[in-house]
Design an enzyme around this catalytic site. Structure first.
Site, PDB file in Angstrom:
ATOM      1  N   ARG A   1      -3.385  -9.980   2.444  1.00  0.00           N
ATOM      2  CA  ARG A   1      -1.988  -9.577   2.678  1.00  0.00           C
ATOM      3  C   ARG A   1      -1.928  -8.456   3.707  1.00  0.00           C
ATOM      4  NH1 ARG A   1      -1.673  -4.604   0.933  1.00  0.00           N
ATOM      5  NH2 ARG A   1      -2.784  -3.936  -0.948  1.00  0.00           N
ATOM      6  N   GLY A   2      -0.743  -8.262   4.258  1.00  0.00           N
ATOM      7  CA  GLY A   2      -0.530  -7.119   5.120  1.00  0.00           C
ATOM      8  C   GLY A   2      -0.444  -5.843   4.300  1.00  0.00           C
TER       9      GLY A   2
ATOM     10  N   VAL B   1      -3.461   0.102   0.852  1.00  0.00           N
ATOM     11  CA  VAL B   1      -4.014   0.076  -0.502  1.00  0.00           C
ATOM     12  C   VAL B   1      -2.890   0.177  -1.523  1.00  0.00           C
ATOM     13  CG1 VAL B   1      -5.425   1.371  -2.154  1.00  0.00           C
ATOM     14  CG2 VAL B   1      -6.220   1.061   0.186  1.00  0.00           C
ATOM     15  N   THR B   2      -2.964  -0.616  -2.580  1.00  0.00           N
ATOM     16  CA  THR B   2      -1.989  -0.487  -3.663  1.00  0.00           C
ATOM     17  C   THR B   2      -2.648  -0.795  -4.996  1.00  0.00           C
ATOM     18  OG1 THR B   2       0.293  -0.946  -4.314  1.00  0.00           O
ATOM     19  CG2 THR B   2      -1.060  -2.845  -3.718  1.00  0.00           C
TER      20      THR B   2
ATOM     21  N   HIS C   1      -2.046  -2.721  -8.855  1.00  0.00           N
ATOM     22  CA  HIS C   1      -1.299  -3.636  -9.721  1.00  0.00           C
ATOM     23  C   HIS C   1      -1.819  -3.488 -11.141  1.00  0.00           C
ATOM     24  CE1 HIS C   1       0.484  -5.480  -6.256  1.00  0.00           C
ATOM     25  NE2 HIS C   1      -0.660  -5.985  -5.819  1.00  0.00           N
TER      26      HIS C   1
ATOM     27  N   GLY D   1       3.376 -11.141  -1.625  1.00  0.00           N
ATOM     28  CA  GLY D   1       4.786 -10.942  -1.912  1.00  0.00           C
ATOM     29  C   GLY D   1       5.160  -9.521  -2.262  1.00  0.00           C
ATOM     30  N   PHE D   2       5.597  -9.307  -3.512  1.00  0.00           N
ATOM     31  CA  PHE D   2       6.155  -8.003  -3.884  1.00  0.00           C
ATOM     32  C   PHE D   2       5.701  -7.599  -5.279  1.00  0.00           C
ATOM     33  CE2 PHE D   2       9.283 -11.232  -5.151  1.00  0.00           C
ATOM     34  CZ  PHE D   2       9.497 -10.909  -6.489  1.00  0.00           C
ATOM     35  N   ALA D   3       5.854  -6.310  -5.571  1.00  0.00           N
ATOM     36  CA  ALA D   3       5.562  -5.778  -6.908  1.00  0.00           C
ATOM     37  C   ALA D   3       6.591  -4.707  -7.219  1.00  0.00           C
ATOM     38  CB  ALA D   3       4.151  -5.198  -6.958  1.00  0.00           C
TER      39      ALA D   3
ATOM     40  N   CYS E   1      -0.339   2.782  -0.466  1.00  0.00           N
ATOM     41  CA  CYS E   1       0.099   2.284   0.845  1.00  0.00           C
ATOM     42  C   CYS E   1      -0.320   3.212   1.982  1.00  0.00           C
ATOM     43  CB  CYS E   1       1.612   2.066   0.869  1.00  0.00           C
ATOM     44  SG  CYS E   1       2.186   0.928  -0.417  1.00  0.00           S
TER      45      CYS E   1
END
Length: 233
Positions: A77-78, A81-82, A84, A157-159, A175
């Site tokens: 993904r673009g 760092v994140t 989940h 996608g999204f979170a 991010c």
């Protein structure tokens, strides 16, 4: 009217399982030339590194990651760092943009609008922040977006944070943005119900993308007839 399928997962999914599910859905969309599939789930604790990310934004040691049972995964993904984990709703729209509008920037704005509308339904003043992706409440990010597109079909996608363990975000620079923090719906509204958030996301998805959403039982029957198994055992 366009027609997309929605698959809700009711157990925690590892990130590697999520990638496998996305690939199966991606192949299914191409093979059958359908408008899309929306996957909704919660991940087991994981830190992911996007295309523009690096381990310099991971503050935790291997010992800490092992202590908290947090996986570390590189992803296509673009973004940077994140994190989940449980208490966070992750949405993977596998959309055939050939049947929508072939505009990546518009697609990102549409995802933002779905999330903004959802958060605002809880009486929370959410919006965008210039120069940054995602959805913000003041100077704190409540929802992240990172996508991938191949053959004009979307992945990732999204979170949106509902009741996620924010201590785990302290293990990274979310991010790659040092000056701002993160927040969750529960910071502003007591007793937020996960399934209620799912329903609001689905309703806003239908409105923004101008599509019907076909629900779970029909989805499983369709996939099984096509030898596509999205079930997690």
């Amino acid at each position: 009217m366009r027609k997309c399928y929605v698959k809700e997962f009711h157990k925690l999914i590892s990130y590697s399982e999520g990638i496998e599910i996305q690939q199966k859905a991606f192949d299914f969309v191409i093979r059958n030339n359908i408008d899309g599939i929306l996957l909704l789930l919660q991940h087991k604790p994981v830190i992911t590194i996007g295309k523009s990310g690096g381990k310099n934004n991971i503050l935790a040691s291997k010992y800490e990651l092992d202590k908290y049972s947090i996986d570390l995964c590189h992803t296509s993904r673009g973004g940077n760092v994140t994190y989940h984990g449980p208490g966070q709703l992750v949405g993977y729209p596998i959309l055939n943009l050939n049947n929508f509008q072939k505009d990546i920037h518009l697609y990102l704005r549409q995802l933002e609008l779905i999330l903004i509308n959802t958060v605002r339904e809880y009486g929370i003043k959410a919006g965008i922040k210039p120069k940054y992706t995602g959805v913000w409440v003041g100077d704190r990010k409540i929802a992240a977006i990172g996508v991938g597109i191949r053959k004009w079909i979307t992945r990732h996608g999204f979170a949106i944070n509902i009741s996620v363990n924010k201590e785990h975000f302290k293990l990274i620079v979310p991010c790659g943005i040092k000056e701002f923090g993160v927040c969750s719906l529960e910071d502003f509204t007591a007793n937020v119900d996960y399934n209620d958030v799912v329903q609001k996301i689905e309703n806003n998805f239908k409105m923004i993308f101008e599509t019907d959403l076909i629900k779970e039982e029909t989805v499983d029957n369709l996939f099984e007839r096509s030898n596509l198994n999205l079930r997690i055992t």
